[in-house]
Write a protein that holds these residues in place. Structure first.
Motif, PDB file in Angstrom:
ATOM      1  N   SER A 126       3.201   4.667  -7.217  1.00 47.86           N
ATOM      2  CA  SER A 126       2.020   3.811  -7.317  1.00 47.86           C
ATOM      3  C   SER A 126       2.122   3.021  -8.610  1.00 47.86           C
ATOM      4  O   SER A 126       2.764   3.441  -9.564  1.00 47.86           O
ATOM      5  CB  SER A 126       0.730   4.644  -7.315  1.00 47.86           C
ATOM      6  OG  SER A 126       0.687   5.503  -8.428  1.00 47.86           O
TER       7      SER A 126
ATOM      8  N   THR B 167       0.813  -1.211   0.000  1.00 44.11           N
ATOM      9  CA  THR B 167       0.000   0.000   0.000  1.00 44.11           C
ATOM     10  C   THR B 167       0.849   1.266   0.000  1.00 44.11           C
ATOM     11  O   THR B 167       0.314   2.363  -0.173  1.00 44.11           O
ATOM     12  CB  THR B 167      -0.921   0.021   1.238  1.00 44.11           C
ATOM     13  OG1 THR B 167      -0.117  -0.067   2.427  1.00 44.11           O
ATOM     14  CG2 THR B 167      -1.891  -1.156   1.201  1.00 44.11           C
ATOM     15  N   ALA B 168       2.169   1.121   0.190  1.00 42.12           N
ATOM     16  CA  ALA B 168       3.066   2.278   0.175  1.00 42.12           C
ATOM     17  C   ALA B 168       4.468   1.808  -0.177  1.00 42.12           C
ATOM     18  O   ALA B 168       4.817   0.635   0.020  1.00 42.12           O
ATOM     19  CB  ALA B 168       3.059   2.992   1.525  1.00 42.12           C
TER      20      ALA B 168
ATOM     21  N   THR C 174       4.260  -4.305  -6.629  1.00 43.76           N
ATOM     22  CA  THR C 174       3.221  -3.309  -6.914  1.00 43.76           C
ATOM     23  C   THR C 174       2.907  -2.489  -5.673  1.00 43.76           C
ATOM     24  O   THR C 174       2.841  -3.026  -4.569  1.00 43.76           O
ATOM     25  CB  THR C 174       1.927  -3.994  -7.415  1.00 43.76           C
ATOM     26  OG1 THR C 174       2.246  -4.794  -8.566  1.00 43.76           O
ATOM     27  CG2 THR C 174       0.874  -2.965  -7.797  1.00 43.76           C
ATOM     28  N   VAL C 175       2.705  -1.195  -5.878  1.00 47.20           N
ATOM     29  CA  VAL C 175       2.292  -0.286  -4.809  1.00 47.20           C
ATOM     30  C   VAL C 175       0.929   0.290  -5.181  1.00 47.20           C
ATOM     31  O   VAL C 175       0.776   0.915  -6.236  1.00 47.20           O
ATOM     32  CB  VAL C 175       3.303   0.850  -4.597  1.00 47.20           C
ATOM     33  CG1 VAL C 175       2.769   1.864  -3.582  1.00 47.20           C
ATOM     34  CG2 VAL C 175       4.637   0.291  -4.131  1.00 47.20           C
ATOM     35  N   THR C 176      -0.053   0.053  -4.331  1.00 43.86           N
ATOM     36  CA  THR C 176      -1.414   0.567  -4.555  1.00 43.86           C
ATOM     37  C   THR C 176      -1.842   1.328  -3.312  1.00 43.86           C
ATOM     38  O   THR C 176      -2.257   0.732  -2.312  1.00 43.86           O
ATOM     39  CB  THR C 176      -2.404  -0.571  -4.832  1.00 43.86           C
ATOM     40  OG1 THR C 176      -1.920  -1.362  -5.937  1.00 43.86           O
ATOM     41  CG2 THR C 176      -3.783  -0.029  -5.172  1.00 43.86           C
ATOM     42  N   PRO C 177      -1.720   2.663  -3.312  1.00 41.39           N
ATOM     43  CA  PRO C 177      -2.122   3.434  -2.129  1.00 41.39           C
ATOM     44  C   PRO C 177      -3.611   3.253  -1.845  1.00 41.39           C
ATOM     45  O   PRO C 177      -4.421   3.160  -2.772  1.00 41.39           O
ATOM     46  CB  PRO C 177      -1.808   4.890  -2.534  1.00 41.39           C
ATOM     47  CG  PRO C 177      -0.815   4.779  -3.647  1.00 41.39           C
ATOM     48  CD  PRO C 177      -1.168   3.516  -4.370  1.00 41.39           C
TER      49      PRO C 177
ATOM     50  N   ASP D 189       6.968   9.289  -3.869  1.00 40.74           N
ATOM     51  CA  ASP D 189       5.581   8.812  -3.898  1.00 40.74           C
ATOM     52  C   ASP D 189       5.399   7.989  -5.161  1.00 40.74           C
ATOM     53  O   ASP D 189       5.551   8.499  -6.273  1.00 40.74           O
ATOM     54  CB  ASP D 189       4.597   9.987  -3.887  1.00 40.74           C
ATOM     55  CG  ASP D 189       4.708  10.802  -2.604  1.00 40.74           C
ATOM     56  OD1 ASP D 189       5.035  10.192  -1.570  1.00 40.74           O
ATOM     57  OD2 ASP D 189       4.470  12.014  -2.650  1.00 40.74           O
TER      58      ASP D 189
ATOM     59  N   ASP E 143       9.478   3.612 -11.076  1.00 38.56           N
ATOM     60  CA  ASP E 143       8.029   3.378 -11.139  1.00 38.56           C
ATOM     61  C   ASP E 143       7.600   3.175 -12.584  1.00 38.56           C
ATOM     62  O   ASP E 143       8.445   3.093 -13.490  1.00 38.56           O
ATOM     63  CB  ASP E 143       7.261   4.531 -10.483  1.00 38.56           C
ATOM     64  CG  ASP E 143       7.520   5.869 -11.181  1.00 38.56           C
ATOM     65  OD1 ASP E 143       8.136   5.883 -12.265  1.00 38.56           O
ATOM     66  OD2 ASP E 143       7.088   6.907 -10.642  1.00 38.56           O
TER      67      ASP E 143
END
Length: 212
Positions: free
Chosen positions: A104, A50-51, A128-131, A102, A77
């Motif tokens: 995503s 998530t981050a 994978t990053v999904t805020p 930051d 990214d």
């Protein structure tokens, strides 16, 4: 004819060839087998976060050679923006890369290190990053504010017209009314005299003269 003692059995030839082939293959495979391997990563490949983590850690099967400049990690990214913060740090079998920014979506990791046998090895993986989506705060509906109704005010009474001294004097003095009444009586008497009394006297006087 060749003496029997000089004959080579076909099975012996086949065994010799196989032995030589195995020796060559073993010799060729030995240097490759000496290379170190990537044992684990933190975060692991394919992880869904998530981050963006503060750092990326790679663990190998043996101690890495060379300084920090010889062992590098690239983290980007989906748009190709670099997420690394400073150079990678080697400590024995681990390599740590600080991260910042930051991010995503898909995060790509490409690494290249020097293994314990002096040969460089490299590889890549992704996570994978999904805020999280911020929850919408319900907006409180404002309560209607009662507006005080204006109190009807009494209509102002019409201001009394001031009476002048002349009007007051005229209303209080009866003399004009007396004079007017006398004049009216005189006029009425004059009219009666001219229309009634005087004609009667004239007829009476003419009758007397005729009788004589």
């Amino acid at each position: 004819m060749t003496p029997d003692r000089f004959r080579i059995h076909p099975l012996t030839v086949l065994a010799t060839v196989l032995l030589m082939a195995l020796t060559v293959l073993w010799g060729a495979a030995s240097p490759a087998a000496a290379h170190d391997e990537l044992v684990s990563t933190d975060p692991p490949a394919g992880a869904e976060l998530t981050a963006l983590p503060e750092a990326l850690t790679l663990t190998f099967s043996a101690e890495l050679l060379g300084g920090d400049e010889a062992n590098q990690v690239q983290v980007t990214d989906a748009a190709g923006t670099a997420l690394t913060d400073g150079p990678a740090v080697v400590a024995g079998t681990t390599l740590t890369q600080a991260l910042a920014g930051d991010a995503s979506g898909s995060i790509q990791v490409v690494w290249r290190v020097v293994s314990s046998d002096g040969h460089p090895i490299s590889g890549e993986f992704a996570f994978t990053v999904t805020p999280p989506v911020p929850a919408e705060t319900p907006t409180a509906t404002p309560e209607p504010i009662e507006t005080a109704q204006p109190t009807p005010s009494a209509e102002p009474s019409p201001a009394a017209t001031p009476i002048s001294d002349e009007d007051a004097a005229g209303a209080a003095d009866p003399l004009p009314w007396i004079v007017g009444a006398i004049v009216l009586v005189v006029v009425i008497g004059l009219v009666l005299y001219l229309l009634v009394i005087r004609p009667r006297r004239a007829r009476a006087g003419s009758g007397t003269r005729d009788g004589r």
